[in-house]
Design an enzyme around this catalytic site. Structure first.
Site, PDB file in Angstrom:
ATOM      1  N   GLY A 118     -66.006  18.711  32.132  1.00 19.92           N
ATOM      2  CA  GLY A 118     -64.941  17.753  31.688  1.00 19.92           C
ATOM      3  C   GLY A 118     -63.620  19.171  31.414  1.00 19.92           C
ATOM      4  N   ASP A 119     -64.391  20.012  30.146  1.00 16.36           N
ATOM      5  CA  ASP A 119     -62.599  20.839  29.832  1.00 16.36           C
ATOM      6  C   ASP A 119     -61.804  21.174  31.542  1.00 16.36           C
ATOM      7  OD1 ASP A 119     -64.432  20.636  27.862  1.00 16.36           O
ATOM      8  OD2 ASP A 119     -65.504  23.069  28.458  1.00 16.36           O
TER       9      ASP A 119
END
Length: 303
Positions: free
Chosen positions: A250-251
């Protein structure tokens, strides 16, 4: 310049086991130690993709020194506030039949040290991008994200927020440029279970009504959806590949989105494709995404 803030950085100790049993001795067959924390991950992937950033936050003790050393060795710029007591947390991520995580709590952060971080943020200028990502230690006020966006409001700094529930909801009145909940976090904000794309879009629009400009919803293996400030929406399935490591995916999507934004003169559709490709590239790799891996996947999803 892009700045990332990680309030609770970590050393991530990643292990794999054939099987995991409680109450006994478990022997690993693979182990790795990485600098962790959502904002730090964003800075690492930005660096891998050719864009510099400065990682901000707090570091303490021998683990903090190790985190700083790892980032320096990679060539990632950082300007953390050093803490006098405690140590930056260690997170254990064990993968056997299932994935199990044991996350440390992190050091105590005083008001004086918090003020040092705010002084660094006070130097941001119009055109800069600030990424706020991840959890906060118990010693910080619950509205720390809100305080930061209020401080920067009206200064032309584009803010990106990737956090859970109230941390995210409370900053929406300050019109963050981009927020990135996943589909489960989005449902949790409104006390519902989201099962269809239409439901996800409906509730993402509610976040826009509360003040968010662009809403990027990650859906793991189901891809992602972007709702833009001008009313456009885009959906992309996840590229095909074998899931190796979901930590940081997600990052990586955030870092990829920003890369696409910078390299396409603010074309949000291109930024979205970059985000999807970068998140998947990290998920398909032992480590965080590299540019060749992202560019290979990008060719499979761009229209």
């Amino acid at each position: 310049m892009i700045y990332t803030v990680t309030f609770n950085p970590s050393l991530d100790y990643i292990v794999r086991l054939d099987s995991f049993q409680t109450g006994g001795i478990n022997r690993v067959n693979y182990e790795q130690i990485l600098a962790g924390g959502k904002g730090i991950n964003v800075s690492i992937v930005l660096h891998n993709l050719g864009h510099e950033s400065t990682a901000l936050g707090f570091l303490a003790g021998f683990t903090g020194k190790a985190i700083a050393g790892m980032l320096s060795e990679m060539g990632v710029s950082h300007d953390f506030v050093p803490l006098d007591q405690g140590f930056s947390r260690i997170n254990v991520k064990a993968k056997a039949e299932n994935e199990t995580e044991i996350n440390g709590q992190g050091p105590v952060i005083s008001e004086a040290k918090c003020a040092e971080l705010f002084a660094k943020l006070d130097t941001l200028q119009a055109g800069d991008i600030l990424v706020l990502a991840g959890s906060i230690p118990k010693s910080l006020p619950d509205d720390i994200y809100e305080q930061i966006l209020k401080k920067l409001d009206g200064r032309g700094v584009r803010t990106v927020v990737d956090a859970e529930k109230n941390l995210l909801l409370n900053v929406l009145p300050y019109h963050p440029f981009l927020i990135k909940p996943n589909n489960h976090e989005l449902g949790d904000m409104f006390g519902v279970t989201l099962k269809t794309d239409e439901e996800i879009i409906t509730y993402a629009k509610k976040l826009q009504e509360k003040g968010a400009q662009n809403v990027l919803i990650s859906m793991a293996g189901d891809g992602a959806i972007l709702l833009t400030a001008n009313g456009d929406s885009y959906k992309s399935p996840a590229p095909k590949g074998k899931l190796v490591n979901s930590v940081g995916a997600g990052d990586s999507m955030v870092a990829g989105f920003l890369t696409g934004l910078l390299e396409s003169a603010d074309n949000l559709e291109q930024a979205f494709h970059w985000g999807v490709a970068t998140g998947s590239a990290s998920a398909f790799s032992e480590n965080l995404a590299t540019r060749p891996e992202v560019e290979a996947l990008l060719k499979t999803i761009e229209h």
